[in-house]
Design a protein around this motif. Structure first.
Motif, mmCIF file in Angstrom:
data_model
loop_
_atom_site.group_PDB
_atom_site.id
_atom_site.type_symbol
_atom_site.label_atom_id
_atom_site.label_comp_id
_atom_site.label_asym_id
_atom_site.label_seq_id
_atom_site.Cartn_x
_atom_site.Cartn_y
_atom_site.Cartn_z
ATOM 1 N N ASP A 53 45.132 35.594 36.570
ATOM 2 C CA ASP A 53 44.658 35.847 37.937
ATOM 3 C C ASP A 53 43.841 34.629 38.374
ATOM 4 O OD1 ASP A 53 45.729 38.499 38.042
ATOM 5 O OD2 ASP A 53 44.056 39.151 36.776
ATOM 6 N N SER A 108 38.150 40.523 35.401
ATOM 7 C CA SER A 108 38.505 40.077 36.746
ATOM 8 C C SER A 108 37.488 40.606 37.735
ATOM 9 C CB SER A 108 39.901 40.580 37.125
ATOM 10 O OG SER A 108 40.876 39.961 36.318
ATOM 11 N N ILE A 109 37.097 39.753 38.683
ATOM 12 C CA ILE A 109 36.037 40.168 39.594
ATOM 13 C C ILE A 109 36.573 40.432 40.985
ATOM 14 C CG2 ILE A 109 34.347 38.792 38.329
ATOM 15 C CD1 ILE A 109 34.307 37.010 40.915
ATOM 16 N N ALA A 110 35.927 41.332 41.656
ATOM 17 C CA ALA A 110 36.139 41.577 43.078
ATOM 18 C C ALA A 110 34.821 42.125 43.596
ATOM 19 C CB ALA A 110 37.262 42.574 43.313
ATOM 20 N N ASP A 168 40.377 40.830 46.283
ATOM 21 C CA ASP A 168 41.338 40.362 45.280
ATOM 22 C C ASP A 168 40.608 40.090 43.966
ATOM 23 O OD1 ASP A 168 43.776 40.241 46.828
ATOM 24 O OD2 ASP A 168 42.848 38.585 47.927
ATOM 25 N N THR A 169 41.303 40.313 42.864
ATOM 26 C CA THR A 169 40.697 40.057 41.561
ATOM 27 C C THR A 169 41.202 38.734 41.002
ATOM 28 O OG1 THR A 169 42.444 41.288 40.439
ATOM 29 C CG2 THR A 169 40.457 42.501 41.046
ATOM 30 N N THR A 208 40.074 35.606 37.709
ATOM 31 C CA THR A 208 39.167 35.189 36.637
ATOM 32 C C THR A 208 38.989 33.678 36.589
ATOM 33 O OG1 THR A 208 40.969 35.020 35.033
ATOM 34 C CG2 THR A 208 39.841 37.159 35.220
#
Length: 346
Positions: A180, A342-344, A241-242, A244
């Protein structure tokens, strides 16, 4: 006694002071080889003592050469390598004239260069998409070289392989397990960001992965680049959106991006890996030090000038397209994806 208007010393005054003929002074001024080291030192000492300056107008009428090179930046600003460009030109006996223009005023800029009788043109135009025959027409027969990666051109240019640059960064992130991957790039109106973006998309699609979210913006100046990096990163984080890993168009954009990530309490590299292009001097001193694509702009300028000098000496010589290979420098802004979620951030 100096016999010139306004007491300006002449070449004959220099010759008398140095105890040589004026023809010998001329050979020294024109850097011709048939002068002994001792004679050359005496002539240069006389020039310094008298404050002699060449009559460029007379020289141009006699030699049809102005000993000047016009350096043109189209729709961009001169980079830090302007110092290297100046040094390289002066070491070869030429005075650089720097001009910034737009695509719309490029023809007029070439016209002015021709009127100035410049000996060569050094063209820096990363956003200039133009047919070779049209560029040749605009040049008025003045030898020129492009300091750009323009793989579709058969004229003389020197540039870094932008697709390969992006491939190196993407392979590094993929090897770390990132799938991602988001991007904040320069404007797609420019050659380099467009080629890098195409390689970024291709690297993911070739592995059966979906390209991540992407934002583009202006990075024509340092201030705009940092602003684009900051605002683009904030936009990506707020989008939901995610991802990394984050790819930035240059190191100044990375400055803004890192600030945005800190504001949103995203740690680098613990929560997010960050990479960028260029390896400008501050990249290794950022917090954390940036993983980057290293591009040696001094080498690019040196080679471009060498090719320009060759074309000035032999305008009908075969054109050269010199592709420079970038280098991946791994520092502390990237880490394996196993350390990430993964961040959002809303």
């Amino acid at each position: 006694m100096i016999n010139s208007k306004f007491n300006r010393p002449t070449i004959r005054d220099v010759a008398r002071e140095a105890g040589v003929s004026y023809q010998t002074v001329s050979r020294v001024l024109n850097k011709q080889p048939r002068v002994s080291a001792d004679t050359r030192r005496r002539v240069l000492a006389a020039i310094d003592k008298l404050g002699y300056q060449r009559n460029l107008a007379a020289q141009m009428l006699t030699t049809h050469r102005s000993q000047t090179i016009q350096v043109i930046a189209v729709d961009t600003k001169f980079s830090m390598s302007i110092h290297a460009m100046t040094r390289t030109a002066k070491e070869a006996g030429y005075m650089p004239i720097y001009v910034e223009c737009t695509k719309e005023s490029l023809a007029e800029t070439f016209d002015v260069a021709a009127a100035r009788l410049v000996d060569g043109i050094y063209l820096y135009a990363p956003g200039l998409f133009i047919e070779d025959n049209e560029l040749v027409r605009l040049s008025h027969g003045i030898p020129f070289v492009r300091r750009d990666y323009v793989p579709d051109s058969q004229l003389t240019w020197v540039g870094f392989d932008q697709r390969h640059s992006s491939d190196l960064l993407m392979q590094h992130l993929l090897d770390l397990g990132h799938t991602d991957i988001a991007e904040v790039s320069g404007s797609m109106d420019l050659i380099n960001p467009r080629l890098r973006h195409e390689a970024y998309v291709a690297a993911l699609i070739d592995r059966g992965l979906e390209p991540g979210p992407s934002v583009e913006g202006d990075y024509i100046t340092i201030e705009l680049a940092m602003k684009t990096g900051y605002e683009g990163t904030c936009e990506l984080i707020r989008s939901g959106d995610t991802f990394t890993a984050l790819v930035l168009g240059n190191d100044y954009m990375a400055v803004g991006a890192l600030h945005a990530l800190r504001e949103h309490h995203v740690r680098v590299p613990e929560d997010m890996s960050v990479v960028s292009f260029d390896d400008t001097p501050h990249a290794q001193y950022m917090a954390p030090p940036l993983t980057v694509i290293h591009t040696d702009f001094d080498l690019q300028d040196k080679l471009a000038f060498e090719y320009l000098f060759e074309r000035m000496a032999a305008p009908d010589a075969k054109h050269v397209q010199h592709v420079l290979k970038p280098e991946l420098i791994v520092r502390e802004s990237t880490a394996p994806v196993t350390n990430h979620d993964s961040i959002a951030v809303p």
